[in-house]
Motif scaffolding. Sequence first.
Motif, short mmCIF file in Angstrom:
data_model
loop_
_atom_site.label_atom_id
_atom_site.label_comp_id
_atom_site.label_asym_id
_atom_site.label_seq_id
_atom_site.Cartn_x
_atom_site.Cartn_y
_atom_site.Cartn_z
N UNK A 24 10.36 10.41 2.10
CA UNK A 24 10.75 9.17 2.77
C UNK A 24 10.15 8.02 1.99
N UNK A 25 10.98 7.04 1.61
CA UNK A 25 10.50 5.94 0.78
C UNK A 25 11.01 4.61 1.30
N UNK A 26 10.11 3.63 1.36
CA UNK A 26 10.50 2.30 1.81
C UNK A 26 9.42 1.68 2.68
N UNK A 27 9.63 0.44 3.02
CA UNK A 27 8.63 -0.34 3.74
C UNK A 27 8.26 0.27 5.10
N UNK A 28 9.23 0.91 5.77
CA UNK A 28 9.00 1.45 7.10
C UNK A 28 8.70 2.95 7.12
N UNK A 29 8.50 3.54 5.94
CA UNK A 29 8.36 4.99 5.87
C UNK A 29 7.19 5.52 6.70
N UNK A 30 6.02 4.87 6.62
CA UNK A 30 4.86 5.34 7.38
C UNK A 30 5.08 5.16 8.89
N UNK A 31 5.67 4.03 9.29
CA UNK A 31 5.92 3.79 10.72
C UNK A 31 6.90 4.82 11.28
N UNK A 32 7.93 5.13 10.52
CA UNK A 32 8.96 6.07 10.99
C UNK A 32 8.36 7.46 11.19
N UNK A 33 7.64 7.95 10.17
CA UNK A 33 7.05 9.29 10.27
C UNK A 33 5.96 9.32 11.34
N UNK A 34 5.18 8.23 11.46
CA UNK A 34 4.13 8.17 12.49
C UNK A 34 4.71 8.31 13.89
N UNK A 45 -1.10 9.32 12.48
CA UNK A 45 -1.22 8.90 11.08
C UNK A 45 -1.91 7.55 10.94
N UNK A 46 -2.44 7.02 12.02
CA UNK A 46 -3.13 5.73 11.96
C UNK A 46 -4.34 5.82 11.03
N UNK A 47 -4.43 4.84 10.13
CA UNK A 47 -5.58 4.77 9.24
C UNK A 47 -5.56 5.77 8.10
N UNK A 48 -4.46 6.46 7.90
CA UNK A 48 -4.39 7.43 6.81
C UNK A 48 -4.53 6.71 5.46
N UNK A 78 1.82 0.25 -4.96
CA UNK A 78 2.89 0.67 -5.89
C UNK A 78 2.62 2.02 -6.56
N UNK A 79 1.59 2.74 -6.08
CA UNK A 79 1.19 3.97 -6.75
C UNK A 79 1.93 5.17 -6.18
N UNK A 80 3.25 5.13 -6.33
CA UNK A 80 4.10 6.25 -5.93
C UNK A 80 5.24 6.34 -6.92
N UNK A 81 6.05 7.38 -6.81
CA UNK A 81 7.16 7.57 -7.75
C UNK A 81 8.12 6.39 -7.72
N UNK A 82 8.43 5.90 -6.52
CA UNK A 82 9.39 4.80 -6.38
C UNK A 82 8.73 3.43 -6.47
N UNK A 83 7.39 3.39 -6.51
CA UNK A 83 6.60 2.15 -6.45
C UNK A 83 6.72 1.50 -5.07
N UNK A 84 7.17 2.27 -4.07
CA UNK A 84 7.24 1.83 -2.67
C UNK A 84 6.33 2.73 -1.84
N UNK A 85 6.04 2.33 -0.61
CA UNK A 85 5.35 3.23 0.31
C UNK A 85 6.19 4.50 0.45
N UNK A 86 5.54 5.64 0.25
CA UNK A 86 6.25 6.92 0.29
C UNK A 86 5.49 7.92 1.14
N UNK A 87 6.22 8.62 1.99
CA UNK A 87 5.65 9.70 2.81
C UNK A 87 6.43 10.97 2.52
N UNK A 88 5.71 12.06 2.31
CA UNK A 88 6.36 13.35 2.11
C UNK A 88 5.93 14.30 3.21
N UNK A 89 6.93 14.89 3.87
CA UNK A 89 6.68 15.83 4.96
C UNK A 89 6.85 17.24 4.40
#
Length: 459
Positions: A24-34, A45-48, A78-89
């Motif tokens: 999952x990649x994009x600005x809302x990725x952490x909020x969505x998975x959380x 996932x708060x404070x991860x 920006x330290x991800x493959x896409x340079x966006x916030x990224x979450x991997x499940x």
Amino acid sequence: MREFDTIAAIATVLGEGGISIIRVSGEKSLDIVSSIFKGKKETGLNGIKTYTMRYGFIIEKETGDVLDEVIVTYMKAPRSFTAEDTVEINCHGGVISTQKVLEEVIKNGARIAEPGEFTKRAFLNGRIDLSQAEAVIDIIRAKTELSMKSAVQQSSGRVSKEINNIRGNLLEIIAHIEATVDYPEDDLEEMTSERVAVELGGILDKIKEILSTADEGKIIREGLNTVIVGKPNVGKSSLLNSLLMEKRAIVTDVPGTTRDVIEEYINIDGVPVKIIDTAGIRDTEDVVEKIGVEKSKEKINEADLIILMLDLSRELDEEDHEIIEYIEGKKYIILLNKSDLDGKINKESLNKLNPRYIIETSSKTGQGIDELKDCIKDLFFKGEVTSMDILITNTRHKEALIRAKENCIQALDALENTLAIDLASIDIRNAWSNLGEITGDTLGEDIIDKIFSEFCLGK
């Protein structure tokens, strides 16, 4: 703007396995998975922290049911493959469990990624250039260790470095020309036509040097398109089986057994070679066999290399001579098969052919197979196959280099015939633009979209 949506896709092969990964990649990725993650602690996932993992469960938001036991990884921009916030499940492998987790991510605000969209975002966000992005799909599709090594070198920026150096040199020439033309009264070092010609000649030599191995590079990336042709029952299918070391094609004494085209890959010292076994070429009234013969002729026209098999135990006839004439002007290897039987071919009738590429073989005993492989390396790689000397493997890159070379030649012609450095600068600027297409700096958005559309989902 779709580019700013949060996207999701399955990043691993869909099927039975130990683990599947939903990216999952994009600005809302952490909020969505959380919102659909339940950890052992109430914090979820708060404070991860970036580059850390948390163990827990993905739940169905509407019902509260547990969908799967997972480990979630977070990579902050920006330290991800896409340079966006990224979450991997990381969930259990399997079609149903993986799809259910992905569906829940989509229901809660993400959208399905388009083919290649993760890599496209890495390119648009400046993390990689276009040549590095294309290398990602080459790594995935690599058929041999050599083709993978070549793709890895490109993904690390080897092509970009060389191209950017040449573009930088061209830009210096353009800048000096414009300064000389626009500010003749200033005390600047004058850029004469002779000096431009010398510097441009060096750049042209470098472009030619890079292009000199482009054909070999294309073969390493895409494979050597090799077609086996000949009359029915000369041993084409037996040769294919010998090269593959398995019984892939049906072999009988009945002429016309092979009626369709059979394609398989083999590995010759790291070079992927696509071997195509064709229907025997002859005049026939059989409707199905006739279609196979026409397909055989089509494959000959498309091939990088033609392996013509002749039966050493039979004299050449009119059909053999027609096939020999058909392949003239192409790269070929002639195999005189059935060397274990009494030879009846009059070898003087092969005088038109290069004796260096005529080999006696026996599909029955395996004689000549190693010599055939050496012959292929000699024809296309000067006897030795290595990835270190090959820079360009992509046809699109080769075409851009050819256009840059042509513009450099036109600039040199303008300098020689008119001595007008401002006229030559037009062609030099075009060459600079041509090379920018390789890294994506000067490429149109429609072409970029087409390139990424060829990628797989999840990449």
